[in-house]
Scaffold this active site. Structure first.
Site, PDB file in Angstrom:
ATOM      1  N   ASP A 195     -18.610  35.851 -27.022  1.00 13.27           N
ATOM      2  CA  ASP A 195     -18.779  36.607 -28.265  1.00 13.27           C
ATOM      3  C   ASP A 195     -17.717  37.701 -28.383  1.00 13.27           C
ATOM      4  O   ASP A 195     -17.298  38.277 -27.374  1.00 13.27           O
ATOM      5  CB  ASP A 195     -20.186  37.223 -28.267  1.00 13.27           C
ATOM      6  CG  ASP A 195     -20.603  37.664 -29.658  1.00 13.27           C
ATOM      7  OD1 ASP A 195     -19.904  37.319 -30.637  1.00 13.27           O
ATOM      8  OD2 ASP A 195     -21.616  38.362 -29.771  1.00 13.27           O
TER       9      ASP A 195
ATOM     10  N   GLY B 137     -14.129  37.864 -33.385  1.00 10.80           N
ATOM     11  CA  GLY B 137     -13.896  38.462 -34.705  1.00 10.80           C
ATOM     12  C   GLY B 137     -13.546  39.937 -34.582  1.00 10.80           C
ATOM     13  O   GLY B 137     -12.584  40.419 -35.209  1.00 10.80           O
TER      14      GLY B 137
ATOM     15  N   HIS C 203     -10.204  33.836 -32.690  1.00 14.97           N
ATOM     16  CA  HIS C 203     -10.687  32.576 -32.110  1.00 14.97           C
ATOM     17  C   HIS C 203      -9.589  31.905 -31.269  1.00 14.97           C
ATOM     18  O   HIS C 203      -9.864  31.332 -30.226  1.00 14.97           O
ATOM     19  CB  HIS C 203     -11.185  31.630 -33.206  1.00 14.97           C
ATOM     20  CG  HIS C 203     -12.416  32.135 -33.903  1.00 14.97           C
ATOM     21  ND1 HIS C 203     -13.498  32.649 -33.221  1.00 14.97           N
ATOM     22  CD2 HIS C 203     -12.744  32.227 -35.223  1.00 14.97           C
ATOM     23  CE1 HIS C 203     -14.437  33.014 -34.074  1.00 14.97           C
ATOM     24  NE2 HIS C 203     -13.994  32.785 -35.301  1.00 14.97           N
TER      25      HIS C 203
ATOM     26  N   GLU D 278     -26.335  27.506 -35.679  1.00 13.27           N
ATOM     27  CA  GLU D 278     -26.382  28.508 -36.761  1.00 13.27           C
ATOM     28  C   GLU D 278     -24.976  28.852 -37.284  1.00 13.27           C
ATOM     29  O   GLU D 278     -24.835  29.386 -38.386  1.00 13.27           O
ATOM     30  CB  GLU D 278     -27.051  29.804 -36.254  1.00 13.27           C
ATOM     31  CG  GLU D 278     -28.551  29.678 -35.990  1.00 13.27           C
ATOM     32  CD  GLU D 278     -28.866  28.952 -34.684  1.00 13.27           C
ATOM     33  OE1 GLU D 278     -28.019  28.961 -33.758  1.00 13.27           O
ATOM     34  OE2 GLU D 278     -29.961  28.346 -34.590  1.00 13.27           O
TER      35      GLU D 278
ATOM     36  N   LEU E 238     -14.860  20.392 -11.511  1.00 17.15           N
ATOM     37  CA  LEU E 238     -15.733  21.184 -12.380  1.00 17.15           C
ATOM     38  C   LEU E 238     -16.331  20.332 -13.509  1.00 17.15           C
ATOM     39  O   LEU E 238     -15.615  19.601 -14.191  1.00 17.15           O
ATOM     40  CB  LEU E 238     -14.899  22.330 -12.999  1.00 17.15           C
ATOM     41  CG  LEU E 238     -15.612  23.209 -14.032  1.00 17.15           C
ATOM     42  CD1 LEU E 238     -16.621  24.126 -13.348  1.00 17.15           C
ATOM     43  CD2 LEU E 238     -14.604  24.046 -14.815  1.00 17.15           C
TER      44      LEU E 238
ATOM     45  N   ARG F 231     -28.587  39.306 -26.095  1.00 20.23           N
ATOM     46  CA  ARG F 231     -29.575  38.296 -26.480  1.00 20.23           C
ATOM     47  C   ARG F 231     -29.051  36.900 -26.117  1.00 20.23           C
ATOM     48  O   ARG F 231     -27.859  36.724 -25.861  1.00 20.23           O
ATOM     49  CB  ARG F 231     -29.925  38.394 -27.962  1.00 20.23           C
ATOM     50  CG  ARG F 231     -28.743  38.363 -28.884  1.00 20.23           C
ATOM     51  CD  ARG F 231     -29.165  38.374 -30.363  1.00 20.23           C
ATOM     52  NE  ARG F 231     -27.994  38.504 -31.198  1.00 20.23           N
ATOM     53  CZ  ARG F 231     -27.606  39.625 -31.798  1.00 20.23           C
ATOM     54  NH1 ARG F 231     -28.313  40.725 -31.686  1.00 20.23           N
ATOM     55  NH2 ARG F 231     -26.498  39.657 -32.524  1.00 20.23           N
TER      56      ARG F 231
ATOM     57  N   GLU G 167     -29.701  34.675 -13.726  1.00 21.57           N
ATOM     58  CA  GLU G 167     -29.300  36.091 -13.733  1.00 21.57           C
ATOM     59  C   GLU G 167     -28.467  36.337 -14.991  1.00 21.57           C
ATOM     60  O   GLU G 167     -27.514  35.598 -15.268  1.00 21.57           O
ATOM     61  CB  GLU G 167     -28.468  36.413 -12.485  1.00 21.57           C
ATOM     62  CG  GLU G 167     -29.210  36.208 -11.179  1.00 21.57           C
ATOM     63  CD  GLU G 167     -30.361  37.201 -10.995  1.00 21.57           C
ATOM     64  OE1 GLU G 167     -30.278  38.332 -11.518  1.00 21.57           O
ATOM     65  OE2 GLU G 167     -31.354  36.829 -10.332  1.00 21.57           O
TER      66      GLU G 167
END
Ligand code: FPP
Length: 248
Positions: free
Chosen positions: A18, A21, A35, A65, A129, A192, A205
């Site tokens: 996050d 922007g 981005h 969303e 990975l 969140r 965690e």
């Protein structure tokens, strides 16, 4: 990244990337530039995880969303994803990384879907990975799909309803063969889960940092790993029980 070999390393890391922007806004740049910088940060974190022999990394690239964002930004993100598929996959493959896309992939354009499938097919035999890209993904959607599968199995008589348990539901989710994430990282200051891997994060965690995603470099990953290594994971047990078990 010297010095981490002996510390407890997570087997699986999940990240909400996050702050792209805001990173761009602070520089008076269009969000798209944020981005793009975010993609570079993702590349460095993927390389870091591969070098450290972390088993799995799941990145939240686009939530269910995110379709509600302005059409232009969604279009730009799709272009970026397409370019990433064209430019990055070869390098990821050369590094023995296995790529998988999880989410309602049919929501993407046929070209993008084909690019995703090709990337998965090219890297399917890789043993390094396990890189999962959550795209048009939602944690509740994942659980609902698993419920549909189990309900269908019960209706067709393959299982009895009372055989539906946590293990069966886990196996019906989109990442059935991976351990649940040990470490969740969210950059950008929000604290969140935003509908990411809701089932899988039950005992994870949770690490939150104000750093914006494009600024999340290898030293920042190392800081998160050091924080993780210092955590005591009790899974519902008491500190005394943990000590006893460690001594046993
Ligand atoms: C959140 O920042 C970021 C996204 C919605 C997109 C994440 C995409 C990338 C990092 C690039 C693609 C990566 C891969 C692995 C293909 P935001 O726009 O919500 O930032 P803000 O909260 O500052 O507005």
């Amino acid at each position: 990244m010297a010095g981490t070999e002996t510390a407890a390393l997570p087997r699986h890391i999940a990240i909400i990337m996050d702050g792209n922007g805001r990173w761009a806004k602070r520089r008076l740049l269009p969000r798209q530039a944020g981005h793009r910088a975010g993609l570079t940060a993702a590349r460095h974190v993927i390389e870091g995880c591969a070098r450290l022999h972390i088993g799995a990394l799941t990145l939240f690239a686009f939530s269910s969303e995110n379709w509600q964002r302005p059409q232009r930004e969604v279009g730009n993100l799709m272009d970026l994803l397409m370019h990433a598929l064209e430019d990055e996959v070869r390098e990821l493959h050369a590094n023995n990384i296995r790529i998988r896309f999880v989410g309602t992939l049919e929501a993407f354009s046929p070209d993008l879907q084909q690019g995703m499938r090709r990337a998965e097919e090219l890297t399917v035999m890789n043993t390094g990975l396990a890189l999962n890209i959550a795209a048009s993904y939602g944690g509740r959607w994942d659980i609902v799909c698993a419920a549909h599968k189990l309900a269908a199995a019960a209706v067709s008589g393959h299982i009895r309803p009372d055989q539906i348990d946590e293990a069966r539901l886990s196996r019906a989710l989109v990442l059935p063969e991976l351990p649940d994430p040990d470490l969740f990282i969210r950059t950008g200051g929000e604290q969140r889960l935003s509908n990411f891997l809701l089932w899988n994060l039950a005992y994870t965690e949770l690490y939150f940092t104000d750093r914006l995603w494009p600024d999340f470099d290898e030293p920042a990953l190392q800081t998160a790993l050091n924080w993780y290594a210092a955590r005591q994971r009790r899974f519902g047990r008491t500190p005394e029980q943990m000590k006893e078990e460690a001594g046993a």
